[in-house]
Write a protein that holds these residues in place. Structure first.
Motif, mmCIF file in Angstrom:
data_model
loop_
_atom_site.group_PDB
_atom_site.id
_atom_site.type_symbol
_atom_site.label_atom_id
_atom_site.label_comp_id
_atom_site.label_asym_id
_atom_site.label_seq_id
_atom_site.Cartn_x
_atom_site.Cartn_y
_atom_site.Cartn_z
ATOM 1 N N ASN A 494 36.443 47.921 -37.488
ATOM 2 C CA ASN A 494 37.014 47.988 -35.891
ATOM 3 C C ASN A 494 37.487 46.748 -35.706
ATOM 4 O OD1 ASN A 494 33.797 47.058 -35.994
ATOM 5 N ND2 ASN A 494 34.727 45.851 -34.316
ATOM 6 N N THR A 498 38.309 48.332 -28.300
ATOM 7 C CA THR A 498 37.093 49.419 -28.557
ATOM 8 C C THR A 498 37.625 50.378 -29.706
ATOM 9 O OG1 THR A 498 38.478 50.665 -26.990
ATOM 10 C CG2 THR A 498 36.618 49.341 -25.874
ATOM 11 N N PHE A 523 35.462 53.735 -28.709
ATOM 12 C CA PHE A 523 34.350 53.290 -28.029
ATOM 13 C C PHE A 523 34.600 52.921 -26.811
ATOM 14 C CE2 PHE A 523 33.093 53.654 -32.561
ATOM 15 C CZ PHE A 523 31.888 54.342 -32.791
ATOM 16 N N SER A 525 32.964 49.931 -25.591
ATOM 17 C CA SER A 525 33.217 48.704 -25.567
ATOM 18 C C SER A 525 32.970 48.032 -26.759
ATOM 19 C CB SER A 525 31.920 48.144 -24.603
ATOM 20 O OG SER A 525 30.760 48.421 -25.544
ATOM 21 N N GLN A 526 32.832 46.650 -26.998
ATOM 22 C CA GLN A 526 33.132 46.051 -28.357
ATOM 23 C C GLN A 526 31.761 46.747 -29.409
ATOM 24 O OE1 GLN A 526 35.107 43.564 -29.512
ATOM 25 N NE2 GLN A 526 34.383 44.223 -31.192
ATOM 26 N N THR A 527 32.458 46.893 -30.498
ATOM 27 C CA THR A 527 31.453 47.191 -31.550
ATOM 28 C C THR A 527 31.623 46.269 -32.685
ATOM 29 O OG1 THR A 527 33.077 48.743 -33.093
ATOM 30 C CG2 THR A 527 31.724 49.773 -31.115
ATOM 31 N N GLU A 543 27.334 49.472 -30.860
ATOM 32 C CA GLU A 543 28.013 49.139 -29.707
ATOM 33 C C GLU A 543 27.126 47.997 -29.229
ATOM 34 O OE1 GLU A 543 30.627 50.887 -25.991
ATOM 35 O OE2 GLU A 543 29.321 52.174 -27.256
ATOM 36 N N TRP A 549 24.910 54.339 -32.414
ATOM 37 C CA TRP A 549 25.175 55.643 -32.386
ATOM 38 C C TRP A 549 25.290 56.194 -33.952
ATOM 39 C CZ3 TRP A 549 26.233 57.580 -27.824
ATOM 40 C CH2 TRP A 549 26.572 56.737 -26.789
#
Length: 685
Positions: A494, A498, A523, A525-527, A543, A549
Motif C-alpha cells: 500500500n 488509500t 480503502f 483511509s491509511q493502511t 486500516e 479487515w
C-alpha cells in the motif's frame, strides 16, 4: 507508521509558561493563611535535615513512622509525635523515599531508597518493625550530584522504579529489581536533562512525575519511559504563583476532586496547592507555623499521604522539612483544607489499575545505526535443519535491510534504500531451484525490492529484474502470499494514500524476478500492516485508525471485505492498528497477532472461524537481562516454527519504537511464544 519516537528530552528554560494553568499570574503580595503544624520531629543529631518520607502502618495507622535524612548521621526514624526512635547508618544521606507493598521473592515489604552523597550512590533498604535493613546488592553509582529521589510503581507491570534528580538538571530513571539471592539492585532506564538544578520529584499512580527545578518552576512529564515524555510546565516564578524559587513537591490523594499537588514556594515562605483533577490549576497557598508558634521561613522538601495516620491526622499529613531547625514539621491535611476552604475528600488505598498480562523479551537486536524513527518491520526465516541458525530480516526505513541471527547480532546489512516493510516466502521457483524469496517496500525509489535469501551463506542477494516500480509516491506496508490454487507467489503493497496493490512475482528466466500488477484495491483511509493466511487464501489488512479487515488474497478477489475488529468496538484496542503476524497451529487453526500502537499492547485473535478476539498482552522490561519493554510497535512477525533454544515453540519479533535501559537507537525484540501462550492461556505448536 509512527513518527512520535522520543527517547530523551532537553528542555530549555525559555520554553517555560507559554500557558500556565491556574489563571492569574503574580505571586507577590498574596495574603495567605498560616497553618500550624501538629507535631515536629526532634532536631537531627547532625543538625542537618534535607528530606523526609512517611512509612504508613496499615494495621495501626497511628504507629506510622517518619524516616528523615541526617547527613553524615544517616537516616533517622521517628514516630508521629516527633520522637526519634532509631538512627541507621546510610553514608551521607541527602534524600529519601519509601514504597510499601513491594514483593521480594515470597514476601511483601516496604522498600526505602536513599541518596548517599559520600560517593553519590543509591542505597536500598527494607523497613519492618521499626527497623531499616540494608537490602541492596551494592551501593548503586549515580554518576552525578543527586539532590532528590522519588519512587514509582509502574501501573503496567508493578515494577518499582526510582527517579533521582540532580544538581546539574539530571533526572535519572532506574528500575529496581530483585537479584537471584533476594537482594535489590537497579538498572538505568533513561536519563532526562533540564537546564538547571533540581530539588525534588514525586510520582503518582497515574504515571505522572512532578519535578521542581529550583529557579525555573514545576515540570510534569510521563513516568513511563516507553511513552512520550510530554513535558509541561505547571507553574513558574514571576509568571505564575511562585515568587522566586520552588523547593519541594508532594502529592495528596483524597479521592475524586481532592487530588492536590503541593509545592514549596521557598522564597515566599509558603506552600502552594494545585488541583490535579483540573490540569494542576492553582487552589491557594498557606504558610506553616511550628507547633510552638514559630514560622517556617523557607519550606524545604515535602512529603504527603492522604491516608489516615491516627486521630491527629484523620486525612493524612504533609511533611515539611525545615532546614533551619533541622527537623520535619507534620501538618494535618485537615487543617490545610480548612484554611483554604477545600474538601479533603475521603482517601482510601488506591485500587490496582486494570492491567493486561505481561511478558518479557529474551533477546534484543543490536541497535540500528540510523537515528530517530528508523526500525519498522521484521520477517523470520526458520532454519529447518538447525533452528538455532534461523534468521531475522528487518528494515531500517532510513537506510536499508538488516539480517540478524537469533542472538540479535548483525549478520548482514544492505544499504539499498529506505526499506519500510519486509516479508518472505519459501519455495519460489527461480531458475529451476526452490528459493526463499524476500521482498521489501523501497521508499527511496518507490519500488519493490526483491532478494533471494542464500540460506547457506546467510546473505540476501538482489534478484530484482531492474527497478520494479510500485506506482505509489511513498510505499508503506507490504506482505506476501503463496496461493494454494497454483503455487503462484504475490506481494501486496500500500502507499501513503488509500490504495493497495497486488503483484504476481515471476521468474524472468535469467535468474531474476519481476513483479506483474494484477489487482488494485481501495480503502477509506491509511493502511499499513497486513498478513496473509496462505492456506485459506485470506488477506488481513489493518486500516490504522478504523479496523482490521478480512478479504480474499486471490488476484480476482476484488474489494469485498469484512471487518474482523473495529477499533471503536473494543476498548482494549487503540489506534494505530499496525503490524500483524500469524501463529499457525495447523489444520486452519492458529492466532493473529496485531500491534495496538496507541496503548503499547498486542491483540490476539483466533485464526479460524470469525477471528474472535482472545485477549491482549504487553511486553515489559526485564531488568535482570537488561532488555526493556516494547512500545509504539510498527511492524511485527510471528511464527510457530522452532527457532532454537528459548524459542522452540516459535516467537513474536517486534519493532521497538523506544529502546531504553539505556536509551539507544531503535531495535527489535524477540519474545518466546511460550511466554505469550502462558500469559493468555493459548495453544502452542
Amino acid at each position: 507508521m509512527s513518527s512520535r519516537h522520543r527517547s530523551t528530552i532537553t528542555v530549555m528554560a525559555v520554553a517555560v509558561a507559554l500557558a500556565l494553568p491556574g489563571g492569574q499570574a503574580g505571586a507577590q503580595d498574596v495574603q495567605v493563611p498560616t497553618v500550624q503544624a501538629t507535631a515536629s520531629t526532634q532536631r537531627t543529631a547532625s543538625g542537618e535535615n534535607n528530606d523526609a518520607a512517611i512509612v504508613r502502618n496499615d494495621a495501626r495507622p497511628g504507629a506510622s513512622r517518619i524516616i528523615a535524612t541526617a547527613a553524615l548521621d544517616g537516616l533517622e526514624i521517628s514516630d508521629l509525635s516527633g520522637k526519634r526512635l532509631a538512627t541507621v547508618p546510610a553514608g551521607e544521606a541527602a534524600a529519601v523515599d519509601a514504597m510499601p507493598g513491594v514483593t521480594i521473592g515470597e514476601r511483601s515489604t516496604t522498600v526505602v531508597a536513599a541518596v548517599d552523597e559520600t560517593g553519590h550512590f543509591l542505597r536500598l533498604y527494607t523497613f519492618a518493625n521499626d527497623r531499616l535493613a540494608e537490602a541492596g546488592a551494592r551501593p548503586i553509582p549515580l554518576g552525578f550530584a543527586a539532590e532528590g529521589i522519588c519512587l514509582f510503581r509502574s501501573p503496567q507491570d508493578g515494577a518499582l522504579q526510582a527517579f533521582i534528580v540532580g544538581d546539574g538538571g539530571e533526572i535519572d530513571q532506574q528500575v529496581i529489581h530483585a537479584t537471584a539471592d533476594g537482594r535489590l539492585d537497579a538498572r538505568q532506564v533513561r536519563r532526562i536533562h533540564l537546564p538547571s538544578p533540581l530539588s525534588q520529584c514525586v510520582a503518582d499512580a497515574a504515571g505522572h512525575v512532578y519535578v521542581s527545578e529550583e529557579a525555573v518552576g514545576i515540570w510534569r512529564f510521563n513516568a513511563d519511559a516507553e511513552a512520550d515524555t510530554e513535558a509541561r510546565v505547571v507553574d513558574a516564578p514571576r509568571l505564575g504563583h511562585i515568587e522566586e524559587e520552588v523547593s519541594g513537591v508532594a502529592l495528596y490523594d483524597g479521592g475524586d476532586g481532592s487530588r492536590w499537588l503541593l509545592a514549596g514556594d521557598a522564597s515566599a515562605g509558603r506552600v502552594n496547592v494545585y488541583d490535579r483533577d483540573r490540569d494542576d490549576a492553582w487552589l491557594g497557598a498557606f504558610a506553616v507555623a511550628a507547633p510552638d508558634g514559630g514560622t517556617v521561613e523557607e519550606p524545604g522538601l515535602l512529603a504527603a499521604t492522604g491516608l489516615p495516620l491516627g486521630k491527629s491526622f484523620p486525612h493524612g499529613a504533609l511533611l515539611v522539612v525545615d532546614e533551619d531547625a533541622a527537623d520535619t514539621k507534620l501538618v494535618a491535611i485537615a487543617d490545610i483544607a480548612r484554611a483554604l476552604g477545600l474538601d479533603p475528600g475521603n482517601a482510601t488505598a488506591a485500587a490496582s489499575p486494570a492491567t493486561v498480562p505481561t511478558v518479557t523479551a529474551l533477546v534484543e537486536t543490536t541497535p540500528m545505526s540510523s537515528f530517530g524513527d528508523a526500525a519498522d518491520d521484521p520477517a523470520i526465516w526458520a532454519n529447518p535443519d538447525d533452528p538455532a541458525a534461523s534468521l531475522v530480516i528487518a528494515t531500517d526505513k532510513k537506510a536499508g535491510l538488516y539480517v540478524y541471527d537469533m542472538q540479535g547480532q548483525v549478520v548482514q546489512f544492505l544499504p539499498d534504500g529506505k526499506m519500510n516493510n519486509v516479508d518472505l516466502r519459501e519455495g519460489f521457483e527461480l531458475g529451476g531451484e526452490k528459493v526463499v524469496l524476500v521482498t521489501a517496500s523501497n521508499r527511496t525509489d518507490d519500488s519493490i525490492a526483491i532478494y533471494r535469501l542464500d540460506t547457506a551463506a546467510r546473505r540476501l542477494v538482489d534478484v530484482a529484474d531492474g527497478v520494479q516500480p510500485t506506482g505509489f509516491d511513498d510505499p508503506y506496508g507490504l506482505c506476501m502470499y503463496r496461493s494454494p490454487r497454483d503455487g503462484a507467489m504475490y506481494v501486496f503493497i500500500n502507499g501513503d494514500d488509500t490504495g493497495k496493490r497486488q503483484w504476481r512475482l515471476a521468474d524472468t528466466g535469467n535468474g531474476r524476478v519481476r513483479a506483474e500488477l494484477v489487482r488494485e484495491m481501495r480503502f477509506e483511509s491509511q493502511t499499513e500492516g497486513c498478513v496473509v493466511d496462505d492456506d485459506a487464501g485470506t488477506l488481513y489488512v489493518n486500516e490504522e485508525d478504523v479496523a482490521m479487515w478480512r478479504m480474499s488474497a486471490e488476484p480476482d478477489g476484488g474489494d469485498a471485505k469484512v471487518a474482523v475488529e473495529r477499533i471503536e468496538d473494543n476498548p482494549a484496542i487503540r489506534d494505530d492498528l499496525e503490524g500483524m503476524g500469524i501463529y499457525h497451529l495447523g489444520e486452519g487453526r492458529g492466532y493473529i497477532v496485531a500491534s495496538s500502537q496507541g496503548n503499547d499492547t498486542y491483540a490476539v485473535y483466533r485464526l479460524e472461524g470469525e477471528q474472535a478476539y482472545v485477549g491482549s498482552f504487553a511486553v515489559v522490561a526485564d531488568p535482570v537481562r537488561g532488555i526493556d519493554g516494547i512500545s509504539e510497535t510498527d511492524g511485527l512477525e510471528v511464527t510457530s516454527r522452532n527457532l532454537g533454544p528459548g524459542f522452540e515453540h516459535g516467537a513474536m519479533i517486534a519493532q521497538d519504537g523506544r529502546n531504553v535501559m539505556p536509551v539507544e537507537n531503535q531495535n527489535y525484540k524477540y519474545v518466546s511464544w511460550k511466554a505469550i501462550a502462558d500469559a493468555l492461556g493459548l495453544e502452542m505448536r
